[in-house]
Scaffold this active site. Structure first.
Site, PDB file in Angstrom:
ATOM      1  N   TYR A 196     -32.597  12.967 -30.876  1.00 18.63           N
ATOM      2  CA  TYR A 196     -32.611  12.347 -32.195  1.00 18.63           C
ATOM      3  C   TYR A 196     -34.060  11.940 -32.471  1.00 18.63           C
ATOM      4  O   TYR A 196     -34.570  10.968 -31.939  1.00 18.63           O
ATOM      5  CB  TYR A 196     -31.673  11.146 -32.247  1.00 18.63           C
ATOM      6  CG  TYR A 196     -31.686  10.420 -33.573  1.00 18.63           C
ATOM      7  CD1 TYR A 196     -31.578  11.126 -34.768  1.00 18.63           C
ATOM      8  CD2 TYR A 196     -31.810   9.048 -33.632  1.00 18.63           C
ATOM      9  CE1 TYR A 196     -31.605  10.477 -35.989  1.00 18.63           C
ATOM     10  CE2 TYR A 196     -31.827   8.384 -34.853  1.00 18.63           C
ATOM     11  CZ  TYR A 196     -31.727   9.100 -36.016  1.00 18.63           C
ATOM     12  OH  TYR A 196     -31.752   8.459 -37.227  1.00 18.63           O
ATOM     13  N   ASP A 212     -31.483  16.374 -34.315  1.00 23.94           N
ATOM     14  CA  ASP A 212     -31.784  16.051 -35.695  1.00 23.94           C
ATOM     15  C   ASP A 212     -33.100  15.305 -35.721  1.00 23.94           C
ATOM     16  O   ASP A 212     -33.367  14.479 -34.896  1.00 23.94           O
ATOM     17  CB  ASP A 212     -30.661  15.184 -36.273  1.00 23.94           C
ATOM     18  CG  ASP A 212     -30.921  14.807 -37.719  1.00 23.94           C
ATOM     19  OD1 ASP A 212     -31.588  15.563 -38.430  1.00 23.94           O
ATOM     20  OD2 ASP A 212     -30.450  13.742 -38.124  1.00 23.94           O
TER      21      ASP A 212
END
Length: 186
Positions: free
Chosen positions: A147, A186
């Site tokens: 992340y 992400d």
């Protein structure tokens, strides 16, 4: 719920039925050979859930059970293991990396496949307090769930983000020197 279709590389089609609120969901497969054995397709899901507790109320478990992925890589879990009942299928292993700051960032990987080794973070103190990286090592590859930090409004964290990018690239390249890397995030 939203219905998506993805055209697979060899002309096949993958249909997905995603719970509403999904910011990202990618399903793909790789072919893995193990000492001359038959190739085995694997299903990977990578999803920024933007808070897993909220996502659980919106059908996450139904989606997970229906898709039954080999690897489910979650970003922005915003929780620690045990803060909610994540009733996964029997035999599914859970790997969590939570931020020191409660309710912030965090990653998780759910898989029925026992890794050879697990690493949390990239072994750099500057980056390893926000729960942003999990690496599972398998015989034939590494799986990295990431992340990535946001540079924030007014680009307040841009310098940090650029340092993160350089250090992450070095980390991934160091893994790749030993075996292939599957990078999800992400």
């Amino acid at each position: 719920h939203t219905d998506f279709s993805i055209i697979a590389e060899k002309g096949g089609k993958i249909n997905l039925f995603l719970p509403s609120g999904a910011r990202l969901c990618i399903i793909g497969s790789i072919q893995s050979s193990d000492g001359g054995r038959e190739e085995m397709p694997m299903k990977f899901v990578s999803w920024n859930v933007n808070g897993l507790r909220a996502c659980l109320k919106k059908g996450f478990l139904d989606f997970y059970r229906q898709e039954a992925p080999d690897f489910c890589c979650l970003q922005e879990t915003k929780m620690e293991q045990g803060q909610a009942d994540v009733g996964l299928n029997e035999g599914v292993l859970e790997f969590w990396n939570s931020a020191e700051k409660k309710g912030y960032s965090g990653t998780a990987v759910f898989t029925p496949h026992q890794p050879v080794a697990v690493a949390y973070g990239m072994d750099k103190d500057r980056h390893d307090h926000e729960g942003r990286l999990i690496t599972l090592e398998y015989e034939g590859f590494y799986l990295v769930c990431c992340y990535t930090p946001n540079s924030q409004d007014g680009l307040k964290r841009l310098d940090y983000r650029m340092e993160w990018e350089d250090d992450l690239r070095d980390y991934l390249m160091s893994l790749d020197r030993h075996k292939p890397v599957v990078y999800c995030g992400d």
